[in-house]
Design a protein around this motif. Structure first.
Motif, mmCIF file in Angstrom:
data_model
loop_
_atom_site.group_PDB
_atom_site.id
_atom_site.type_symbol
_atom_site.label_atom_id
_atom_site.label_comp_id
_atom_site.label_asym_id
_atom_site.label_seq_id
_atom_site.Cartn_x
_atom_site.Cartn_y
_atom_site.Cartn_z
ATOM 1 N N TRP A 15 0.824 -1.228 0.000
ATOM 2 C CA TRP A 15 0.000 0.000 0.000
ATOM 3 C C TRP A 15 0.847 1.262 0.000
ATOM 4 C CZ3 TRP A 15 -4.354 -1.212 4.175
ATOM 5 C CH2 TRP A 15 -5.077 -2.333 3.749
ATOM 6 N N LYS A 16 2.151 1.105 0.187
ATOM 7 C CA LYS A 16 3.058 2.256 0.239
ATOM 8 C C LYS A 16 2.530 3.264 1.272
ATOM 9 C CE LYS A 16 4.540 1.018 -4.342
ATOM 10 N NZ LYS A 16 5.104 1.366 -5.650
ATOM 11 N N MET A 17 2.650 4.560 1.043
ATOM 12 C CA MET A 17 2.199 5.536 2.053
ATOM 13 C C MET A 17 0.766 5.968 1.727
ATOM 14 S SD MET A 17 4.267 8.853 3.504
ATOM 15 C CE MET A 17 3.800 9.987 2.222
ATOM 16 N N GLY A 100 14.349 -3.570 0.626
ATOM 17 C CA GLY A 100 15.026 -3.186 -0.612
ATOM 18 C C GLY A 100 14.112 -2.743 -1.732
ATOM 19 N N HIS A 101 12.903 -2.298 -1.391
ATOM 20 C CA HIS A 101 12.036 -1.780 -2.460
ATOM 21 C C HIS A 101 12.774 -0.651 -3.194
ATOM 22 C CE1 HIS A 101 8.750 0.193 -4.528
ATOM 23 N NE2 HIS A 101 8.079 -0.945 -4.402
ATOM 24 N N SER A 102 12.537 -0.518 -4.483
ATOM 25 C CA SER A 102 13.305 0.470 -5.262
ATOM 26 C C SER A 102 13.059 1.891 -4.771
ATOM 27 C CB SER A 102 12.975 0.363 -6.745
ATOM 28 O OG SER A 102 11.645 0.737 -6.969
ATOM 29 N N ILE A 178 7.240 0.619 -12.369
ATOM 30 C CA ILE A 178 6.543 0.849 -11.102
ATOM 31 C C ILE A 178 5.739 2.144 -11.156
ATOM 32 C CG2 ILE A 178 6.852 1.322 -8.641
ATOM 33 C CD1 ILE A 178 9.275 -0.541 -8.701
ATOM 34 N N GLY A 179 4.442 2.008 -11.003
ATOM 35 C CA GLY A 179 3.563 3.180 -10.949
ATOM 36 C C GLY A 179 3.475 3.947 -12.254
ATOM 37 N N THR A 180 3.954 3.350 -13.331
ATOM 38 C CA THR A 180 3.998 4.056 -14.613
ATOM 39 C C THR A 180 2.907 3.592 -15.565
ATOM 40 O OG1 THR A 180 5.492 2.371 -15.506
ATOM 41 C CG2 THR A 180 6.505 4.328 -14.506
ATOM 42 N N GLY A 218 5.233 -4.277 -10.739
ATOM 43 C CA GLY A 218 5.378 -3.161 -11.685
ATOM 44 C C GLY A 218 4.155 -3.084 -12.558
ATOM 45 N N SER A 219 3.191 -2.221 -12.124
ATOM 46 C CA SER A 219 1.958 -2.010 -12.876
ATOM 47 C C SER A 219 1.186 -3.305 -13.148
ATOM 48 C CB SER A 219 2.247 -1.255 -14.187
ATOM 49 O OG SER A 219 2.742 0.043 -13.895
ATOM 50 N N VAL A 220 1.155 -4.201 -12.157
ATOM 51 C CA VAL A 220 0.284 -5.375 -12.283
ATOM 52 C C VAL A 220 -1.152 -4.911 -12.074
ATOM 53 C CG1 VAL A 220 -0.326 -7.647 -11.374
ATOM 54 C CG2 VAL A 220 2.087 -6.939 -11.446
HETATM 55 O O1 LIG Z 1 5.624 -2.767 -4.515
HETATM 56 C C1 LIG Z 1 4.931 -2.594 -5.514
HETATM 57 C C2 LIG Z 1 5.490 -2.051 -6.720
HETATM 58 O O2 LIG Z 1 6.293 -0.953 -6.479
HETATM 59 C C3 LIG Z 1 4.555 -1.901 -7.866
HETATM 60 O O3 LIG Z 1 3.790 -0.731 -7.786
HETATM 61 P P1 LIG Z 1 2.661 -0.474 -8.917
HETATM 62 O O4 LIG Z 1 1.840 -1.735 -8.973
HETATM 63 O O5 LIG Z 1 1.911 0.703 -8.450
HETATM 64 O O6 LIG Z 1 3.405 -0.259 -10.205
#
Ligand SMILES: O=C[C@H](O)COP(=O)(O)O
Length: 257
Positions: A15-17, A100-102, A178-180, A218-220
């Motif tokens: 979920w990140k922040m 180690g997340h990018s 990622i997020g793109t 990555g954008s799944v």
């Molecule tokens: O930890 C998850 C990844 O950073 C993928 O993020 P995303 O699905 O928003 O591209």
């Protein structure tokens, strides 16, 4: 060749922040019903912000959903303002910790060495690390994908024995995806996953390499999940944006089942 083990798929929502505690509880309420019918076919993991771990631990009692933290410090305690340790997370019911997340590597100075230290702390506290690796766009365009990923995997696993590594989860997340909205093709993902498994076989043995689960991230999204998860060396997904909506995340979990 790595032994053809039957690896249980693992889909994790990072979920990140995002999500306040009330929002987190609401999302979990929706998700519980949606993934209830999956039984044992897929392991489902949620990685909310630290502050939501305790309330979700309580809310998830009896649910087939595991908890993960998004990071931890390598020391068990001490003068490290703003940090959270692995034993603290274990006590809150975390089964996994993402390391180690990018975004940590890019914005918070994470290195292969600190990823390794964090993974050691996670293991020492009885949890399982989800170790993220992946190349930037510049590295991919310079044909450096496999050397970069190999360096990251070697660094993260330094000093671990086969018994530990066999239980670990790796996540291949190309930074450019990622997020793109730009995902790796299933062939690109499979190529890197197979290379990682080959490296694990060289570093350890075929049995160990065959047991390690390697997620793609990555954008799944619901519409590309089945294709990605259908690849022989793709054992699950680490989902960012799409894990914030119950329906989308549940659809990805179902695609893995
Ligand atoms: O930890 C998850 C990844 O950073 C993928 O993020 P995303 O699905 O928003 O591209």
């Amino acid at each position: 060749m790595a032994a053809a083990a039957r690896r249980r798929k693992i889909v994790a929502g990072n979920w990140k922040m995002n999500k306040t505690v009330p929002e987190a509880l609401g999302l979990v309420r929706e998700l519980r019903g949606m993934v209830a019918s999956l039984g044992d076919t897929v392991e489902v993991v949620l990685a909310p912000p630290f502050v939501a771990l305790q309330p979700l631990h309580i809310a998830l009692e009896g649910a087939p959903l595991q908890l993960a933290a998004q990071n931890c410090h390598w020391e068990a305690s001490g003068a490290f303002t703003g940090e959270v340790s692995a034993p603290m997370l274990a006590e809150l019911g975390c089964a996994y910790v993402i390391v180690g997340h990018s975004e940590r590597r890019q914005f918070f100075g994470e290195t292969d060495e600190t990823v390794n230290k964090r993974a050691r702390a996670v293991r020492a506290a009885g949890m399982t690390p989800i170790i993220c690796v992946g190349e930037t766009l510049a590295e991919r365009e310079a044909n450096q994908t496999l050397p970069v990923v190999e360096r990251q995997v070697r660094g993260a696993l330094a000093g671990f024995d086969a018994k530990d590594v066999a239980t670990f989860v790796l996540a291949y997340e190309p930074v450019w995806a990622i997020g793109t909205g730009r995902t790796a093709t299933s062939a690109q993902a499979q190529e890197v996953h197979a290379a990682i498994r080959g490296l694990l076989e060289r570093l350890y043995d075929g049995e160990t390499a065959g047991r390690v689960r390697i997620q793609y991230g990555g954008s799944v999204k619901p519409d590309n999940a089945a294709e990605l998860l259908g690849q022989p060396d793709v054992d699950g997904a680490l989902v960012g944006g799409a894990s914030l909506k119950a329906g989308d995340f549940a659809a990805i979990v179902k695609a893995a089942g």
